[in-house]
Every structure is written in C-alpha cells, then in structure tokens.
Scaffold this motif. Structure first.
Motif, PDB file in Angstrom:
ATOM      1  N   GLN A  51      -4.069   0.776  12.169  1.00 41.03           N
ATOM      2  CA  GLN A  51      -4.614   2.104  12.441  1.00 41.03           C
ATOM      3  C   GLN A  51      -5.837   2.018  13.349  1.00 41.03           C
ATOM      4  O   GLN A  51      -6.039   2.866  14.215  1.00 41.03           O
ATOM      5  CB  GLN A  51      -4.981   2.807  11.125  1.00 41.03           C
ATOM      6  CG  GLN A  51      -3.788   3.117  10.251  1.00 41.03           C
ATOM      7  CD  GLN A  51      -2.793   4.023  10.939  1.00 41.03           C
ATOM      8  OE1 GLN A  51      -3.154   5.033  11.519  1.00 41.03           O
ATOM      9  NE2 GLN A  51      -1.525   3.645  10.889  1.00 41.03           N
ATOM     10  N   GLY A  52      -6.632   0.970  13.178  1.00 42.16           N
ATOM     11  CA  GLY A  52      -7.789   0.771  14.057  1.00 42.16           C
ATOM     12  C   GLY A  52      -7.368   0.509  15.495  1.00 42.16           C
ATOM     13  O   GLY A  52      -7.953   1.057  16.439  1.00 42.16           O
ATOM     14  N   ILE A  53      -6.340  -0.321  15.664  1.00 41.15           N
ATOM     15  CA  ILE A  53      -5.817  -0.594  17.007  1.00 41.15           C
ATOM     16  C   ILE A  53      -5.299   0.701  17.632  1.00 41.15           C
ATOM     17  O   ILE A  53      -5.565   0.990  18.803  1.00 41.15           O
ATOM     18  CB  ILE A  53      -4.708  -1.660  16.944  1.00 41.15           C
ATOM     19  CG1 ILE A  53      -5.298  -3.011  16.548  1.00 41.15           C
ATOM     20  CG2 ILE A  53      -3.965  -1.761  18.276  1.00 41.15           C
ATOM     21  CD1 ILE A  53      -4.266  -4.070  16.209  1.00 41.15           C
ATOM     22  N   ASN A  55      -6.262   3.776  16.978  1.00 37.18           N
ATOM     23  CA  ASN A  55      -7.394   4.633  17.329  1.00 37.18           C
ATOM     24  C   ASN A  55      -8.071   4.169  18.613  1.00 37.18           C
ATOM     25  O   ASN A  55      -8.420   4.978  19.470  1.00 37.18           O
ATOM     26  CB  ASN A  55      -8.402   4.673  16.178  1.00 37.18           C
ATOM     27  CG  ASN A  55      -7.872   5.453  14.995  1.00 37.18           C
ATOM     28  OD1 ASN A  55      -6.998   6.295  15.143  1.00 37.18           O
ATOM     29  ND2 ASN A  55      -8.390   5.160  13.815  1.00 37.18           N
ATOM     30  N   VAL A  56      -8.273   2.861  18.753  1.00 38.04           N
ATOM     31  CA  VAL A  56      -8.922   2.333  19.960  1.00 38.04           C
ATOM     32  C   VAL A  56      -8.073   2.627  21.190  1.00 38.04           C
ATOM     33  O   VAL A  56      -8.580   3.090  22.214  1.00 38.04           O
ATOM     34  CB  VAL A  56      -9.180   0.814  19.811  1.00 38.04           C
ATOM     35  CG1 VAL A  56      -9.564   0.192  21.141  1.00 38.04           C
ATOM     36  CG2 VAL A  56     -10.264   0.568  18.777  1.00 38.04           C
ATOM     37  N   LEU A  57      -6.768   2.384  21.101  1.00 37.05           N
ATOM     38  CA  LEU A  57      -5.890   2.653  22.234  1.00 37.05           C
ATOM     39  C   LEU A  57      -5.842   4.142  22.553  1.00 37.05           C
ATOM     40  O   LEU A  57      -5.798   4.534  23.721  1.00 37.05           O
ATOM     41  CB  LEU A  57      -4.485   2.116  21.961  1.00 37.05           C
ATOM     42  CG  LEU A  57      -4.366   0.596  21.899  1.00 37.05           C
ATOM     43  CD1 LEU A  57      -2.940   0.188  21.557  1.00 37.05           C
ATOM     44  CD2 LEU A  57      -4.795  -0.034  23.209  1.00 37.05           C
ATOM     45  N   GLN A  59      -8.295   6.322  22.068  1.00 39.02           N
ATOM     46  CA  GLN A  59      -9.557   6.663  22.727  1.00 39.02           C
ATOM     47  C   GLN A  59      -9.563   6.194  24.173  1.00 39.02           C
ATOM     48  O   GLN A  59     -10.037   6.907  25.064  1.00 39.02           O
ATOM     49  CB  GLN A  59     -10.727   6.052  21.970  1.00 39.02           C
ATOM     50  CG  GLN A  59     -10.986   6.718  20.642  1.00 39.02           C
ATOM     51  CD  GLN A  59     -12.062   6.013  19.841  1.00 39.02           C
ATOM     52  OE1 GLN A  59     -12.649   5.043  20.303  1.00 39.02           O
ATOM     53  NE2 GLN A  59     -12.318   6.501  18.640  1.00 39.02           N
ATOM     54  N   LEU A  60      -9.036   4.993  24.421  1.00 34.90           N
ATOM     55  CA  LEU A  60      -8.957   4.499  25.797  1.00 34.90           C
ATOM     56  C   LEU A  60      -8.056   5.389  26.649  1.00 34.90           C
ATOM     57  O   LEU A  60      -8.366   5.678  27.802  1.00 34.90           O
ATOM     58  CB  LEU A  60      -8.446   3.057  25.820  1.00 34.90           C
ATOM     59  CG  LEU A  60      -9.420   1.996  25.326  1.00 34.90           C
ATOM     60  CD1 LEU A  60      -8.731   0.633  25.271  1.00 34.90           C
ATOM     61  CD2 LEU A  60     -10.647   1.942  26.211  1.00 34.90           C
ATOM     62  N   ARG A  63      -9.884   8.658  27.409  1.00 36.72           N
ATOM     63  CA  ARG A  63     -10.976   8.448  28.358  1.00 36.72           C
ATOM     64  C   ARG A  63     -10.418   8.268  29.768  1.00 36.72           C
ATOM     65  O   ARG A  63     -10.983   8.717  30.734  1.00 36.72           O
ATOM     66  CB  ARG A  63     -11.792   7.212  27.975  1.00 36.72           C
ATOM     67  CG  ARG A  63     -13.010   7.037  28.839  1.00 36.72           C
ATOM     68  CD  ARG A  63     -13.839   5.856  28.420  1.00 36.72           C
ATOM     69  NE  ARG A  63     -14.102   5.872  26.992  1.00 36.72           N
ATOM     70  CZ  ARG A  63     -14.349   4.792  26.282  1.00 36.72           C
ATOM     71  NH1 ARG A  63     -14.352   3.617  26.848  1.00 36.72           N
ATOM     72  NH2 ARG A  63     -14.580   4.868  24.995  1.00 36.72           N
TER      73      ARG A  63
END
Length: 95
Positions: A51-53, A55-57, A59-60, A63
């Motif tokens: 889930q963290g991966i 979320n990071v992807l 957000q990227l 952006r």
C-alpha cells in the motif's frame, strides 16, 4: 507469517534471475521471470508495504500529470504550428 517468507523468497529469486546477462536469457526464462514478478506483486499488494508503494507511485503520477488527462488529439493541437499543420505533405509521397 508464511506469506512474508514466500514473498521474501520470490524477491530473492527475482533479483537472482535479473542479475543474469540479457543475452544469456531464453524467452522461456524471461516469461518465467514475468510470472514470478506478477506473483510477487500479488503477494505484496495487500500488505502495508504494498500500500505504501501504491501511495508513492500515485503521488508521483499526480505530480507528473496534474489535473484531468489530456487526449492525444488535444496534445497534438497544442503543439501544432500556427498554420495548423505539422509540415507533412498532403497527398502522399512524391506529390
């Protein structure tokens, strides 16, 4: 606990397989690596790390492409010269 062990084992196998030279891999080896990576993704996805991966992807991606998605046609219209064409000949080659 078993899922974490299988996930770790698959991650080690993927790293080991990807370290080989590209020329040394057969098509079967490449297909097997893809299947192993997909299985690894399925095992990682529901975990907090997965889930963290995600979320990071996400957000990227936000952006990099803010707002609504732009259709390819709109993108071409924005980059076309003022004359309305891209300099290509109409009517085929040699005309």
């Amino acid at each position: 606990m078993l899922t974490v062990n299988v996930t770790l084992l698959l991650a080690v196998i993927v790293v080991w397989r990807l370290r080989r030279r590209t020329e040394a891999r057969s098509r079967f080896d490449e297909k097997l690596t893809v299947v192993i990576v997909l299985a690894l993704g399925v095992l990682i996805a529901p975990t907090p790390a997965g889930q963290g991966i995600l979320n990071v992807l996400g957000q990227l991606a936000r952006r990099r492409h803010p707002g609504q998605p732009v259709s390819p046609r709109t993108r071409m219209d924005r980059t076309a010269p003022a004359g309305g064409h891209c300099g290509a000949r109409v009517g085929g080659v040699g005309q």
